[in-house]
Design an enzyme around this catalytic site. Structure first.
Site, mmCIF file in Angstrom:
data_model
loop_
_atom_site.group_PDB
_atom_site.id
_atom_site.type_symbol
_atom_site.label_atom_id
_atom_site.label_comp_id
_atom_site.label_asym_id
_atom_site.label_seq_id
_atom_site.Cartn_x
_atom_site.Cartn_y
_atom_site.Cartn_z
ATOM 1 N N ASP A 222 0.857 -1.184 0.000
ATOM 2 C CA ASP A 222 0.000 0.000 0.000
ATOM 3 C C ASP A 222 0.890 1.229 0.000
ATOM 4 O O ASP A 222 1.949 1.233 0.640
ATOM 5 C CB ASP A 222 -0.906 -0.008 1.241
ATOM 6 C CG ASP A 222 -2.163 0.793 1.016
ATOM 7 O OD1 ASP A 222 -3.234 0.204 0.840
ATOM 8 O OD2 ASP A 222 -2.059 2.050 0.996
ATOM 9 N N LYS B 193 -0.785 3.665 7.048
ATOM 10 C CA LYS B 193 -1.650 2.481 7.018
ATOM 11 C C LYS B 193 -0.812 1.203 7.127
ATOM 12 O O LYS B 193 -1.154 0.281 7.870
ATOM 13 C CB LYS B 193 -2.418 2.488 5.690
ATOM 14 C CG LYS B 193 -3.819 1.936 5.787
ATOM 15 C CD LYS B 193 -4.431 1.900 4.410
ATOM 16 C CE LYS B 193 -5.662 2.756 4.332
ATOM 17 N NZ LYS B 193 -6.338 2.636 3.041
ATOM 18 N N GLU C 72 -14.593 -9.680 -7.487
ATOM 19 C CA GLU C 72 -14.972 -10.063 -6.110
ATOM 20 C C GLU C 72 -16.448 -9.769 -5.904
ATOM 21 O O GLU C 72 -17.001 -8.869 -6.524
ATOM 22 C CB GLU C 72 -14.090 -9.326 -5.099
ATOM 23 C CG GLU C 72 -14.067 -7.797 -5.217
ATOM 24 C CD GLU C 72 -15.224 -7.099 -4.550
ATOM 25 O OE1 GLU C 72 -15.858 -7.736 -3.706
ATOM 26 O OE2 GLU C 72 -15.490 -5.926 -4.881
ATOM 27 N N LEU D 137 -17.766 -9.516 -2.531
ATOM 28 C CA LEU D 137 -17.843 -9.392 -1.067
ATOM 29 C C LEU D 137 -18.876 -8.365 -0.651
ATOM 30 O O LEU D 137 -18.946 -7.290 -1.232
ATOM 31 C CB LEU D 137 -16.503 -8.894 -0.506
ATOM 32 C CG LEU D 137 -15.244 -9.635 -0.875
ATOM 33 C CD1 LEU D 137 -14.065 -9.007 -0.153
ATOM 34 C CD2 LEU D 137 -15.400 -11.091 -0.501
ATOM 35 N N ARG D 138 -19.622 -8.705 0.394
ATOM 36 C CA ARG D 138 -20.513 -7.701 0.989
ATOM 37 C C ARG D 138 -19.852 -7.180 2.255
ATOM 38 O O ARG D 138 -19.385 -7.968 3.074
ATOM 39 C CB ARG D 138 -21.853 -8.328 1.390
ATOM 40 C CG ARG D 138 -22.730 -8.711 0.226
ATOM 41 C CD ARG D 138 -23.777 -9.690 0.680
ATOM 42 N NE ARG D 138 -23.144 -10.854 1.288
ATOM 43 C CZ ARG D 138 -23.783 -11.750 2.030
ATOM 44 N NH1 ARG D 138 -25.070 -11.609 2.287
ATOM 45 N NH2 ARG D 138 -23.142 -12.799 2.541
ATOM 46 N N ASN E 7 -24.131 -6.516 -9.729
ATOM 47 C CA ASN E 7 -24.457 -5.403 -8.826
ATOM 48 C C ASN E 7 -25.633 -4.593 -9.349
ATOM 49 O O ASN E 7 -26.499 -4.170 -8.583
ATOM 50 C CB ASN E 7 -23.233 -4.497 -8.639
ATOM 51 C CG ASN E 7 -22.350 -4.977 -7.495
ATOM 52 O OD1 ASN E 7 -22.638 -6.012 -6.875
ATOM 53 N ND2 ASN E 7 -21.292 -4.250 -7.203
ATOM 54 N N GLY F 52 -37.230 0.338 1.385
ATOM 55 C CA GLY F 52 -36.741 1.284 2.390
ATOM 56 C C GLY F 52 -36.195 2.544 1.748
ATOM 57 O O GLY F 52 -36.657 2.953 0.678
ATOM 58 N N CYS G 142 -20.455 0.608 -3.737
ATOM 59 C CA CYS G 142 -20.512 -0.310 -4.881
ATOM 60 C C CYS G 142 -21.732 -0.101 -5.777
ATOM 61 O O CYS G 142 -21.575 0.213 -6.957
ATOM 62 C CB CYS G 142 -20.469 -1.741 -4.379
ATOM 63 S SG CYS G 142 -19.042 -2.055 -3.331
ATOM 64 N N ARG H 70 -20.170 5.871 2.854
ATOM 65 C CA ARG H 70 -20.145 6.329 1.467
ATOM 66 C C ARG H 70 -21.528 6.172 0.817
ATOM 67 O O ARG H 70 -22.129 5.108 0.895
ATOM 68 C CB ARG H 70 -19.074 5.581 0.671
ATOM 69 C CG ARG H 70 -17.678 6.098 1.000
ATOM 70 C CD ARG H 70 -16.612 5.297 0.318
ATOM 71 N NE ARG H 70 -16.482 3.967 0.899
ATOM 72 C CZ ARG H 70 -15.641 3.039 0.444
ATOM 73 N NH1 ARG H 70 -14.878 3.308 -0.598
ATOM 74 N NH2 ARG H 70 -15.561 1.864 1.023
HETATM 75 C C1 UGA Z 1 -22.477 -5.184 -2.772
HETATM 76 C C2 UGA Z 1 -22.810 -6.594 -3.296
HETATM 77 O O1 UGA Z 1 -23.868 -7.168 -2.515
HETATM 78 C C3 UGA Z 1 -21.578 -7.501 -3.233
HETATM 79 O O2 UGA Z 1 -21.884 -8.767 -3.827
HETATM 80 C C4 UGA Z 1 -20.437 -6.836 -4.039
HETATM 81 O O3 UGA Z 1 -19.250 -7.595 -3.987
HETATM 82 C C5 UGA Z 1 -20.156 -5.475 -3.430
HETATM 83 O O4 UGA Z 1 -21.352 -4.671 -3.507
HETATM 84 C C6 UGA Z 1 -19.030 -4.863 -4.233
HETATM 85 O O5 UGA Z 1 -19.234 -4.531 -5.389
HETATM 86 O O6 UGA Z 1 -17.902 -4.848 -3.753
HETATM 87 P P1 UGA Z 1 -22.303 -4.070 -0.329
HETATM 88 O O7 UGA Z 1 -22.230 -2.770 -1.057
HETATM 89 O O8 UGA Z 1 -21.345 -4.375 0.752
HETATM 90 O O9 UGA Z 1 -22.172 -5.303 -1.381
HETATM 91 O O10 UGA Z 1 -23.747 -4.144 0.349
HETATM 92 P P2 UGA Z 1 -25.141 -4.876 0.128
HETATM 93 O O11 UGA Z 1 -25.379 -5.791 1.260
HETATM 94 O O12 UGA Z 1 -25.279 -5.443 -1.218
HETATM 95 O O13 UGA Z 1 -26.141 -3.645 0.300
HETATM 96 C C7 UGA Z 1 -26.079 -2.517 -0.589
HETATM 97 C C8 UGA Z 1 -27.154 -1.519 -0.257
HETATM 98 O O14 UGA Z 1 -28.448 -2.030 -0.607
HETATM 99 C C9 UGA Z 1 -27.230 -1.131 1.233
HETATM 100 O O15 UGA Z 1 -27.410 0.258 1.333
HETATM 101 C C10 UGA Z 1 -28.456 -1.875 1.719
HETATM 102 O O16 UGA Z 1 -29.082 -1.233 2.806
HETATM 103 C C11 UGA Z 1 -29.339 -1.837 0.475
HETATM 104 N N1 UGA Z 1 -30.366 -2.895 0.443
HETATM 105 C C12 UGA Z 1 -29.989 -4.202 0.370
HETATM 106 C C13 UGA Z 1 -31.710 -2.564 0.430
HETATM 107 O O17 UGA Z 1 -32.078 -1.377 0.481
HETATM 108 N N2 UGA Z 1 -32.642 -3.562 0.351
HETATM 109 C C14 UGA Z 1 -32.301 -4.867 0.282
HETATM 110 O O18 UGA Z 1 -33.228 -5.722 0.207
HETATM 111 C C15 UGA Z 1 -30.948 -5.208 0.299
#
Ligand code: UGA
Length: 456
Positions: free
Chosen positions: A32, A37, A153, A155-156, A210, A255, A262, A329
């Site tokens: 990095d 960091k 990737e 990842l959540r 995504n 919601g 992402c 973010r």
């Molecule tokens: C997302 C994807 O789920 C991952 O598979 C992907 O790897 C990641 O982006 C990435 O590109 O790196 P993440 O952003 O961590 O992961 O979060 P999510 O759990 O997917 O939620 C994203 C947003 O959608 C949150 O603000 C969440 O509150 C919202 N959400 C999720 C809803 O409003 N309703 C739902 O039913 C589900």
């Protein structure tokens, strides 16, 4: 055991993969450019909040399989694999800014010795495998060769480690089958389905996945708004839809909309890739428009309930873009707070993890220790992030702290009846107070019905 260098090793994806690949038995060097960091990581301090990551980091530092450096000359020459995990933030037009990828490829090119397999892990525009290969060639030493494999990737945040160790799929995109086989070996112990494609399709799988999930959320949010107009309950509707396995129940939670680093970025980036190819994207555009409207409808509901938000006190419960992370973010809560402040409301807010992140960004918001402290003197409370702490609130205590009586459940996670029993007025997103209790029964098996018939 493979020797792996992770470029962007202190970032979210890089650190998670670095620690996980070390745990799987590899010799990993996280690279990095941020020396503070690197120092913190080397002493076991993770700069990000991710359940389980601290332990994984410390264990692998101690057993010597993981180390960190700022120096390409230290990390790259001996590496069998160089993972590119740098950020691709949006530029002012919504396109992915690829300058960090280009810089990483250039440095790997300059420092690679023998054969190095470069793994494109960051979310990169379609065509990046070819672009990275070109940059590597331009900067390669005479004795160095490279293969490039796209390996997006999925990842959540908040469950990143479980996603790394139990992936739904491993996607590898390359025209170099020997390199694909070697990258596949790194993940062999995870027993995940493996999909091998051409590089461009692998890159597209990430954007399309995504964008599809974001579309699912905007779809259910639009239906929620229609439910509100027609007095249906979106929780019942999405529950009924989700029982169809072709639809599936996940990502149907209506919601305040999606945030994070992402979904918004990747939907915009895909629309830009299409625009650059001369295409329009009415569906992706609608996904973003609906998402923006979901924040606005919170402010509108408050305005219509309170008369005007100016001079009113509003408490927001949750600032992170989702629970179990301190990431703010593109957080819906932060955007709502800013809109309310701009319209003259007094905003109080709380979050179990993200308070230190927002302090500089929202100087006009009073940051409070917990939900009850945030509710003091509030005309309305809005649940903006569904942290576990907020699912079992003492609503009478909350109501006693408030000046007004309005509770807006921006994530549809509270029981409307419990909230109203505490003397509060409940509103959700597309929810009506049900006149019939929603019941979900398991199927009655032939055996069970025979027993019950016999008993009759
Ligand atoms: C997302 C994807 O789920 C991952 O598979 C992907 O790897 C990641 O982006 C990435 O590109 O790196 P993440 O952003 O961590 O992961 O979060 P999510 O759990 O997917 O939620 C994203 C947003 O959608 C949150 O603000 C969440 O509150 C919202 N959400 C999720 C809803 O409003 N309703 C739902 O039913 C589900």
């Amino acid at each position: 055991m493979a020797r792996i260098a992770i470029v962007g090793g202190g970032g979210y994806v890089g650190l998670t993969y670095g620690a996980a690949l070390a745990e799987l038995g590899n010799d990993v060097t996280g690279l990095d450019t941020d020396s503070a960091k690197v120092f913190a990581l080397s002493t076991g301090e993770s700069p990000i909040f991710e359940p389980g990551l601290d332990d994984l980091l410390r264990r692998n530092l101690t057993n010597g399989r993981l180390r960190f450096t700022t120096d390409y000359a230290d990390a790259i020459p001996d590496a069998d694999f160089a993972f590119i995990c740098v950020g691709t933030p949006p530029d002012s037009s919504g396109r992915a800014d690829t300058r960090y990828i280009a810089a990483a490829a250039q440095a790997i090119g300059q420092h690679g010795r023998g054969h190095t397999i470069v793994v494109n892990k960051s979310t990169m525009p379609v065509g990046s495998v070819e672009r990275v290969a070109e940059i590597l060639r331009e900067h390669a030493q005479a004795d160095a060769t490279f293969s490039v494999v796209a390996n997006p990737e999925f990842l959540r945040e908040g469950s990143a480690l479980s996603d790394v160790f139990h992936p739904d799929r491993i996607v590898l995109g390359s025209t170099d089958s020997a390199a694909v086989e070697k990258v596949a070996e790194l993940y062999a112990s995870l027993n995940a389905p493996l999909l091998i494609t051409d590089p461009r399709s692998a890159e597209m799988i990430k954007y399309a996945s995504n964008s599809f999930l974001a579309a699912k959320i905007s779809f259910i949010n639009e239906v929620a708004m229609i439910c509100e107009a027609l007095q249906c309950d979106i929780s019942a509707v999405s529950g009924g839809m989700g029982l169809d396995p072709r639809i599936g129940s996940r990502f149907l939670q209506a919601g305040v909309g999606f945030g994070g680093s992402c979904f918004p970025k990747d939907v915009r980036a895909l629309a830009s890739l299409a625009a650059d190819a001369g295409m329009s994207t009415s569906m992706l555009d609608a996904v973003l428009d609906i998402n923006k409207a979901m924040r606005q409808q919170v402010v509108d509901k408050l305005a219509s309930h309170l008369g005007d938000v100016s001079g009113r006190t509003v408490a927001l419960l949750g600032l992170a873009f989702k629970p179990d992370t301190d990431d703010i973010r593109e957080s819906p809560a932060v955007e709502i707070a800013k809109q309310l402040s701009a319209q003259g409301a007094v905003v109080r807010a709380t979050d179990p993890a993200a308070l230190s992140r927002v302090a500089s960004e929202m100087p006009e918001t009073s940051l409070c220790e917990d939900a009850y402290a945030a509710a003091v003197g509030a005309d309305a409370v809005v649940l903006t992030t569904e942290w576990r702490d907020y699912l079992s609130l003492d609503f009478e205590r909350l109501a006693n702290a408030m000046a007004g009586r309005f509770l807006l459940d921006g994530r549809n996670v509270l029981d409307p009846l419990e909230v109203t029993r505490a003397g509060l007025t409940y509103a959700g997103v597309g929810r009506s107070i049900p006149s019939v209790r929603i019941e979900h029964h398991q199927p009655v098996t032939a055996e069970a019905s025979a027993v019950s018939l016999a008993a009759d």
